[in-house]
Design a protein around this motif. Sequence first.
Motif, PDB file in Angstrom:
ATOM      1  N   GLU A  30      61.528  54.794  55.584  1.00  0.00           N
ATOM      2  CA  GLU A  30      62.455  53.681  55.556  1.00  0.00           C
ATOM      3  C   GLU A  30      63.722  53.967  56.322  1.00  0.00           C
ATOM      4  O   GLU A  30      64.779  53.426  56.035  1.00  0.00           O
ATOM      5  CB  GLU A  30      62.775  53.315  54.102  1.00  0.00           C
ATOM      6  CG  GLU A  30      61.622  52.534  53.521  1.00  0.00           C
ATOM      7  CD  GLU A  30      61.470  52.742  52.043  1.00  0.00           C
ATOM      8  OE1 GLU A  30      62.389  53.283  51.435  1.00  0.00           O
ATOM      9  OE2 GLU A  30      60.420  52.363  51.502  1.00  0.00           O
ATOM     10  N   SER A 260      65.004  51.489  49.622  1.00  0.00           N
ATOM     11  CA  SER A 260      66.298  51.798  50.207  1.00  0.00           C
ATOM     12  C   SER A 260      66.504  50.884  51.392  1.00  0.00           C
ATOM     13  O   SER A 260      65.898  51.043  52.416  1.00  0.00           O
ATOM     14  CB  SER A 260      66.371  53.241  50.641  1.00  0.00           C
ATOM     15  OG  SER A 260      65.152  53.654  51.169  1.00  0.00           O
ATOM     16  N   GLY A 261      67.344  49.938  51.229  1.00  0.00           N
ATOM     17  CA  GLY A 261      67.680  49.078  52.344  1.00  0.00           C
ATOM     18  C   GLY A 261      68.812  49.728  53.085  1.00  0.00           C
ATOM     19  O   GLY A 261      69.295  50.772  52.731  1.00  0.00           O
ATOM     20  N   ALA A 262      69.200  49.094  54.110  1.00  0.00           N
ATOM     21  CA  ALA A 262      70.300  49.650  54.878  1.00  0.00           C
ATOM     22  C   ALA A 262      71.424  48.661  54.872  1.00  0.00           C
ATOM     23  O   ALA A 262      71.228  47.494  55.134  1.00  0.00           O
ATOM     24  CB  ALA A 262      69.861  49.912  56.293  1.00  0.00           C
ATOM     25  N   VAL A 284      73.845  53.084  52.022  1.00  0.00           N
ATOM     26  CA  VAL A 284      72.594  52.464  51.631  1.00  0.00           C
ATOM     27  C   VAL A 284      72.721  51.910  50.234  1.00  0.00           C
ATOM     28  O   VAL A 284      73.240  52.549  49.354  1.00  0.00           O
ATOM     29  CB  VAL A 284      71.473  53.508  51.668  1.00  0.00           C
ATOM     30  CG1 VAL A 284      70.242  52.948  51.091  1.00  0.00           C
ATOM     31  CG2 VAL A 284      71.268  53.923  53.090  1.00  0.00           C
ATOM     32  N   SER A 285      72.266  50.757  50.095  1.00  0.00           N
ATOM     33  CA  SER A 285      72.293  50.234  48.740  1.00  0.00           C
ATOM     34  C   SER A 285      70.869  49.986  48.296  1.00  0.00           C
ATOM     35  O   SER A 285      69.999  49.654  49.070  1.00  0.00           O
ATOM     36  CB  SER A 285      73.084  48.940  48.696  1.00  0.00           C
ATOM     37  OG  SER A 285      72.356  47.947  49.346  1.00  0.00           O
ATOM     38  N   ASN A 286      70.688  50.143  47.070  1.00  0.00           N
ATOM     39  CA  ASN A 286      69.373  49.931  46.515  1.00  0.00           C
ATOM     40  C   ASN A 286      69.139  48.444  46.385  1.00  0.00           C
ATOM     41  O   ASN A 286      69.938  47.743  45.817  1.00  0.00           O
ATOM     42  CB  ASN A 286      69.363  50.564  45.116  1.00  0.00           C
ATOM     43  CG  ASN A 286      68.016  51.134  44.844  1.00  0.00           C
ATOM     44  OD1 ASN A 286      67.094  50.948  45.620  1.00  0.00           O
ATOM     45  ND2 ASN A 286      67.920  51.842  43.755  1.00  0.00           N
TER      46      ASN A 286
ATOM     47  N   LYS B  38      74.251  51.428  44.687  1.00  0.00           N
ATOM     48  CA  LYS B  38      74.002  52.857  44.578  1.00  0.00           C
ATOM     49  C   LYS B  38      74.019  53.455  45.970  1.00  0.00           C
ATOM     50  O   LYS B  38      73.714  52.789  46.939  1.00  0.00           O
ATOM     51  CB  LYS B  38      72.618  53.096  43.977  1.00  0.00           C
ATOM     52  CG  LYS B  38      72.663  53.360  42.517  1.00  0.00           C
ATOM     53  CD  LYS B  38      71.301  53.774  42.043  1.00  0.00           C
ATOM     54  CE  LYS B  38      70.571  52.607  41.428  1.00  0.00           C
ATOM     55  NZ  LYS B  38      69.224  52.936  41.066  1.00  0.00           N
ATOM     56  N   GLU B  40      72.379  56.136  48.371  1.00  0.00           N
ATOM     57  CA  GLU B  40      71.344  57.147  48.557  1.00  0.00           C
ATOM     58  C   GLU B  40      71.547  57.753  49.929  1.00  0.00           C
ATOM     59  O   GLU B  40      72.581  57.596  50.520  1.00  0.00           O
ATOM     60  CB  GLU B  40      69.974  56.491  48.475  1.00  0.00           C
ATOM     61  CG  GLU B  40      69.656  56.057  47.077  1.00  0.00           C
ATOM     62  CD  GLU B  40      68.325  55.344  47.041  1.00  0.00           C
ATOM     63  OE1 GLU B  40      68.093  54.610  46.087  1.00  0.00           O
ATOM     64  OE2 GLU B  40      67.546  55.513  47.971  1.00  0.00           O
ATOM     65  N   ALA B  43      69.956  55.287  55.647  1.00  0.00           N
ATOM     66  CA  ALA B  43      68.718  54.746  56.193  1.00  0.00           C
ATOM     67  C   ALA B  43      68.919  54.134  57.570  1.00  0.00           C
ATOM     68  O   ALA B  43      68.019  54.168  58.369  1.00  0.00           O
ATOM     69  CB  ALA B  43      68.146  53.699  55.253  1.00  0.00           C
ATOM     70  N   ALA B  44      70.071  53.527  57.826  1.00  0.00           N
ATOM     71  CA  ALA B  44      70.278  52.920  59.138  1.00  0.00           C
ATOM     72  C   ALA B  44      71.644  53.336  59.643  1.00  0.00           C
ATOM     73  O   ALA B  44      72.608  53.338  58.902  1.00  0.00           O
ATOM     74  CB  ALA B  44      70.192  51.412  59.064  1.00  0.00           C
TER      75      ALA B  44
END
Lengths: 310, 336
Positions: A30, A260-262, A284-286, B38, B40, B43-44
């Motif tokens: 992802e 996990s989006g961006a 990143v936010s869930n 949240k 993590e 990702a981008a």
Amino acid sequence: MATVQVSEAEKVYILHGVRDDLRVDGRGCEDYRHMEIETDMVSNTDGSAKVTLGHTDVLVGVKAEMGKPRPMVPDEGYLEFFVDCSANATPEFEGRGGDELGMELSNTLYKVFNNRYSVDLKSLCISRGEHCWVLYVDVLLLQCDGNLFDAISVAIKAALFNTKIPKVHISEDEEGGKEIELSDDPYDCMRLNVENVPCIVTLCKVGHRHVVDATLQEKACSVASLIISVTHKGTVTCVRKVGGGSLDPESIFEMTEVKSGACALFHTICPHPGKLISIECSVVSNFNLIRTSKLVTQLHLLCRGNSLSV
Amino acid sequence: MNECRETLFGFCGNRLRYILNGQVSDDVIYMRRLNLQKTENMAADMRLPTFRKQVSLSPSLSALDGKDLVVPGDVITSDTGFMRGHGTYMDEEKLTASVAGEVERVNKLVCVRPLRTRFNGEVGDVVVGRITEVQQKRWKVETNSRLDSVLLLSSVNLPGGELRRRSAEDELTMRDYLQEGDLISAEVQSVFSDGALSLHTRSLKYGKLGQGVLVQLSPSLIKRQKTHFHNLPCGASIILGNNGFVWLYPAPGQQDEEAGGYYTSLEPVSLSDREVISRLRNCLLALGAHKVLLYDTSVLYCYESSLPHQIKDILKPEVMEEIVMVTRQKLVEQEG
């Protein structure tokens, strides 16, 4: 789409890698590749943007012209999309080779923007039933290295943000006819509100898992992909499936629940050409598209001339 | 007013970094936190492009090496006593370059060797190629040269290693051995008159390639060495093809004697091997982007200097620069 050949053994390697969440270039399933965005580089358009995602290069120009509104919706303007696959990208696009892909991309873009919320079309109206702004969005594919939809959608959002539409003054002249004046001042213009412009995410099914931002090699190993366009509030505007393979309905749900989006933050770039500000920030936010969706990608440029308040 | 106001919001657990290039006047950077829940891992990563740094040739360097770099259209000499070689043409009595590269003068012959070009094979080069066509009694192989190279049926090892005449049956079962899309490693046997290469896989170390990763780079970056097959100490093996195709694969097991590629193992490769291969791949791309000559030592140094970073971070421009700089330093130290 431009294709590369992969051998059977390479396919197996890629499949196993995706299964273990370690793709060929070290990304997770992802993760996006490195993306660079630049706006306002084409001087004869009203708004432009260039996005480089890995080796994929997309240039978008927006031109605003006055036209007649559509008969069904006399108080709204509209957008026209045209995607040109340049032969620079791959030799396959030479001559008419790129037309098919270009048509597919523009049709998808029409679907994505075919709702009242993405762009405030009422703000494009000049006089009801007679004049409105038509935004011609031209996309040029310079280099093709997979994941065209995502790059194009990000570039369109940036270009629409960068679009400056001159303000219009309508005055009545003696015989009762309307006279339209465009203001000459380059700073006296209207900007579009691009908060609700959706961004597209392509999820490719490789093996039993899905990957985001697939390269051409990964695309050659996947049988089907799902294209979803989402706004920052989580509204899904378009879902399309491409590819000859089949997708299980459960896997579709799983794909849309991308964990996990961006959430990318965008910062202003100063209109002075000599200054460059390179900012890296990603957060990143869930999020969960189906239930309470959050964003997939957000581009929120806040450029208001020379001074900004914090 | 030259005032720059920047505000940074600290995010818990996020990395937020910004780099300012050049002067900033009247610029205010405004950042707004949006929908953050949240945090993590990243990702981008979106950013604005940076200026490419201009590299100026230091005068001492050019004087020492005596390199004469030309671009197409540059006049090399007006002297008519020279013979013109490749990469030049006569333009009104003046010898002009037609490609971008360095000038080579051998007695009376002047030619320009281009810096970036398709692969021009010589006899004995090791290449990694992809099969594009299966024809009667031969395969066409793509090797990043001007023409597709040719692999004749008589130039491959038959299964079992037998030495016999190729029969009609062998011709019909060609596709069982090599299909379109397969990768092979081979050696250049000869060059046809039109410039196409004739390959052979007559040794056990050549043949069909199994699981691994192919990296495509410019042929001019590969250094000519005694051997192009290396087993790197980090746990992977590499084939540096002279045509710019580099093949990375997991180190073969102990019991292995080269089978010549007839048996491709489709067993899953372990995660640690995969990480090594991915890291090497990104290092190769970083070295290629900065035009560093590739050979086993430079690749290894680059691998070592990339260890502090995460694999996916290596392709970021600033990380790439840093890694390549460290590699260059190590290489200079090693020589000196």
